[in-house]
Design a protein around this motif. Structure first.
Motif, PDB file in Angstrom:
ATOM      1  N   ALA A  65     -40.787 -39.530  24.322  1.00 41.59           N
ATOM      2  CA  ALA A  65     -42.054 -38.926  24.712  1.00 41.59           C
ATOM      3  C   ALA A  65     -42.547 -38.050  23.568  1.00 41.59           C
ATOM      4  CB  ALA A  65     -41.898 -38.099  25.980  1.00 41.59           C
ATOM      5  N   ASP A  66     -43.790 -38.275  23.161  1.00 39.04           N
ATOM      6  CA  ASP A  66     -44.389 -37.550  22.055  1.00 39.04           C
ATOM      7  C   ASP A  66     -43.483 -37.656  20.824  1.00 39.04           C
ATOM      8  OD1 ASP A  66     -46.688 -36.872  23.563  1.00 39.04           O
ATOM      9  OD2 ASP A  66     -45.567 -35.267  24.525  1.00 39.04           O
ATOM     10  N   ASN A  67     -43.151 -36.559  20.201  1.00 37.14           N
ATOM     11  CA  ASN A  67     -42.290 -36.599  19.012  1.00 37.14           C
ATOM     12  C   ASN A  67     -40.860 -36.180  19.317  1.00 37.14           C
ATOM     13  OD1 ASN A  67     -44.293 -37.483  17.202  1.00 37.14           O
ATOM     14  ND2 ASN A  67     -45.136 -35.412  17.115  1.00 37.14           N
ATOM     15  N   GLY A  68     -40.463 -36.306  20.591  1.00 37.25           N
ATOM     16  CA  GLY A  68     -39.129 -35.914  20.995  1.00 37.25           C
ATOM     17  C   GLY A  68     -38.084 -36.925  20.560  1.00 37.25           C
ATOM     18  N   SER A  69     -36.875 -36.724  21.040  1.00 39.09           N
ATOM     19  CA  SER A  69     -35.779 -37.631  20.706  1.00 39.09           C
ATOM     20  C   SER A  69     -35.742 -38.774  21.729  1.00 39.09           C
ATOM     21  CB  SER A  69     -34.460 -36.866  20.702  1.00 39.09           C
ATOM     22  OG  SER A  69     -34.214 -36.317  21.982  1.00 39.09           O
ATOM     23  N   TRP A  70     -35.030 -39.839  21.366  1.00 38.80           N
ATOM     24  CA  TRP A  70     -34.849 -40.957  22.280  1.00 38.80           C
ATOM     25  C   TRP A  70     -33.960 -40.506  23.434  1.00 38.80           C
ATOM     26  CZ3 TRP A  70     -37.859 -45.044  21.942  1.00 38.80           C
ATOM     27  CH2 TRP A  70     -38.444 -45.346  20.728  1.00 38.80           C
ATOM     28  N   GLN A  71     -34.384 -40.830  24.662  1.00 34.70           N
ATOM     29  CA  GLN A  71     -33.675 -40.419  25.871  1.00 34.70           C
ATOM     30  C   GLN A  71     -33.545 -41.610  26.810  1.00 34.70           C
ATOM     31  OE1 GLN A  71     -32.812 -37.082  26.565  1.00 34.70           O
ATOM     32  NE2 GLN A  71     -33.513 -36.532  24.527  1.00 34.70           N
ATOM     33  N   ALA A  72     -32.526 -41.588  27.655  1.00 29.30           N
ATOM     34  CA  ALA A  72     -32.448 -42.565  28.736  1.00 29.30           C
ATOM     35  C   ALA A  72     -33.627 -42.316  29.674  1.00 29.30           C
ATOM     36  CB  ALA A  72     -31.131 -42.421  29.481  1.00 29.30           C
ATOM     37  N   PRO A  73     -34.328 -43.363  30.085  1.00 27.47           N
ATOM     38  CA  PRO A  73     -35.487 -43.177  30.966  1.00 27.47           C
ATOM     39  C   PRO A  73     -35.092 -42.548  32.297  1.00 27.47           C
ATOM     40  CG  PRO A  73     -35.475 -45.384  30.051  1.00 27.47           C
ATOM     41  CD  PRO A  73     -34.152 -44.763  29.725  1.00 27.47           C
ATOM     42  N   PRO A  74     -35.931 -41.680  32.824  1.00 29.31           N
ATOM     43  CA  PRO A  74     -35.645 -41.070  34.118  1.00 29.31           C
ATOM     44  C   PRO A  74     -35.627 -42.136  35.203  1.00 29.31           C
ATOM     45  CG  PRO A  74     -37.906 -40.590  33.453  1.00 29.31           C
ATOM     46  CD  PRO A  74     -37.237 -41.267  32.293  1.00 29.31           C
ATOM     47  N   GLY A  75     -34.657 -42.038  36.111  1.00 27.02           N
ATOM     48  CA  GLY A  75     -34.612 -42.937  37.254  1.00 27.02           C
ATOM     49  C   GLY A  75     -33.784 -44.193  37.063  1.00 27.02           C
ATOM     50  N   LEU A  76     -33.241 -44.425  35.869  1.00 31.08           N
ATOM     51  CA  LEU A  76     -32.390 -45.590  35.638  1.00 31.08           C
ATOM     52  C   LEU A  76     -30.940 -45.147  35.498  1.00 31.08           C
ATOM     53  CD1 LEU A  76     -34.326 -47.771  33.028  1.00 31.08           C
ATOM     54  CD2 LEU A  76     -34.215 -48.053  35.505  1.00 31.08           C
ATOM     55  N   PRO A  77     -29.995 -46.041  35.824  1.00 31.83           N
ATOM     56  CA  PRO A  77     -28.586 -45.708  35.555  1.00 31.83           C
ATOM     57  C   PRO A  77     -28.397 -45.443  34.065  1.00 31.83           C
ATOM     58  CG  PRO A  77     -28.773 -47.744  36.831  1.00 31.83           C
ATOM     59  CD  PRO A  77     -30.149 -47.366  36.406  1.00 31.83           C
ATOM     60  N   VAL A  78     -27.415 -44.621  33.734  1.00 32.94           N
ATOM     61  CA  VAL A  78     -27.196 -44.206  32.349  1.00 32.94           C
ATOM     62  C   VAL A  78     -25.782 -44.586  31.919  1.00 32.94           C
ATOM     63  CG1 VAL A  78     -27.093 -42.195  30.815  1.00 32.94           C
ATOM     64  CG2 VAL A  78     -28.831 -42.320  32.607  1.00 32.94           C
ATOM     65  N   ALA A  79     -25.635 -44.981  30.641  1.00 35.43           N
ATOM     66  CA  ALA A  79     -24.326 -45.295  30.070  1.00 35.43           C
ATOM     67  C   ALA A  79     -24.238 -44.698  28.674  1.00 35.43           C
ATOM     68  CB  ALA A  79     -24.128 -46.805  30.005  1.00 35.43           C
ATOM     69  N   ASP A  80     -23.034 -44.597  28.159  1.00 33.61           N
ATOM     70  CA  ASP A  80     -22.810 -44.159  26.784  1.00 33.61           C
ATOM     71  C   ASP A  80     -23.281 -45.274  25.855  1.00 33.61           C
ATOM     72  OD1 ASP A  80     -21.844 -42.704  24.574  1.00 33.61           O
ATOM     73  OD2 ASP A  80     -19.926 -43.757  24.686  1.00 33.61           O
ATOM     74  N   ASP A  81     -23.988 -44.920  24.796  1.00 35.85           N
ATOM     75  CA  ASP A  81     -24.500 -45.941  23.869  1.00 35.85           C
ATOM     76  C   ASP A  81     -23.496 -46.323  22.781  1.00 35.85           C
ATOM     77  OD1 ASP A  81     -24.576 -43.848  22.058  1.00 35.85           O
ATOM     78  OD2 ASP A  81     -26.710 -44.052  21.616  1.00 35.85           O
ATOM     79  N   GLY A  82     -22.314 -45.700  22.800  1.00 38.54           N
ATOM     80  CA  GLY A  82     -21.306 -45.998  21.796  1.00 38.54           C
ATOM     81  C   GLY A  82     -21.441 -45.160  20.535  1.00 38.54           C
ATOM     82  N   PHE A  83     -22.488 -44.332  20.466  1.00 39.35           N
ATOM     83  CA  PHE A  83     -22.736 -43.479  19.305  1.00 39.35           C
ATOM     84  C   PHE A  83     -22.839 -42.013  19.703  1.00 39.35           C
ATOM     85  CE2 PHE A  83     -24.513 -47.657  18.321  1.00 39.35           C
ATOM     86  CZ  PHE A  83     -23.845 -47.949  17.152  1.00 39.35           C
ATOM     87  N   GLY A  84     -22.354 -41.675  20.905  1.00 42.75           N
ATOM     88  CA  GLY A  84     -22.375 -40.290  21.355  1.00 42.75           C
ATOM     89  C   GLY A  84     -23.626 -39.871  22.092  1.00 42.75           C
ATOM     90  N   ALA A  85     -24.511 -40.812  22.400  1.00 47.23           N
ATOM     91  CA  ALA A  85     -25.731 -40.508  23.145  1.00 47.23           C
ATOM     92  C   ALA A  85     -25.764 -41.371  24.414  1.00 47.23           C
ATOM     93  CB  ALA A  85     -26.963 -40.763  22.278  1.00 47.23           C
ATOM     94  N   LYS A  86     -26.794 -41.212  25.190  1.00 43.18           N
ATOM     95  CA  LYS A  86     -26.942 -41.965  26.432  1.00 43.18           C
ATOM     96  C   LYS A  86     -28.045 -43.007  26.294  1.00 43.18           C
ATOM     97  CE  LYS A  86     -23.875 -39.526  28.562  1.00 43.18           C
ATOM     98  NZ  LYS A  86     -22.550 -40.089  28.706  1.00 43.18           N
TER      99      LYS A  86
END
Length: 94
Positions: A65-86
């Protein structure tokens, strides 16, 4: 809901997301977009939407959103991306 998934056809998915009211621009990146950012459209009802080609399976995606960081979308299940983020998981049935 924070996220809504509508199958337009067997090969297409229409995604809707609720993002903060102050959001001016939103981008999605996914294995469905070959990790390239795709702009979401702001709808009259305040949601953000995008239509993507999508086959059944589990797809990983993030929103910025805007110039923010990449985030898991709200409302979806979340998993580890293998690089320390979601990462958000979009699960599409046949």
């Amino acid at each position: 809901p924070l996220a809504e998934v509508v199958r337009e056809s067997p090969g297409t998915v229409h995604l809707y997301f609720m993002l903060p009211v102050s959001t001016r621009r939103a981008t999605i990146a996914s294995d469905l977009t070959e990790r390239q950012g795709v702009e979401l459209l702001h709808t009259d009802d305040g949601r953000w939407e995008v239509v993507l080609a999508a086959n059944p399976g589990v797809h990983r995606l993030n929103i910025k959103a805007d110039n923010g960081s990449w985030q898991a979308p709200p409302g979806l299940p979340v998993a580890d991306d293998g690089f320390g983020a979601k990462v958000g998981l979009l699960i599409l049935e046949k």
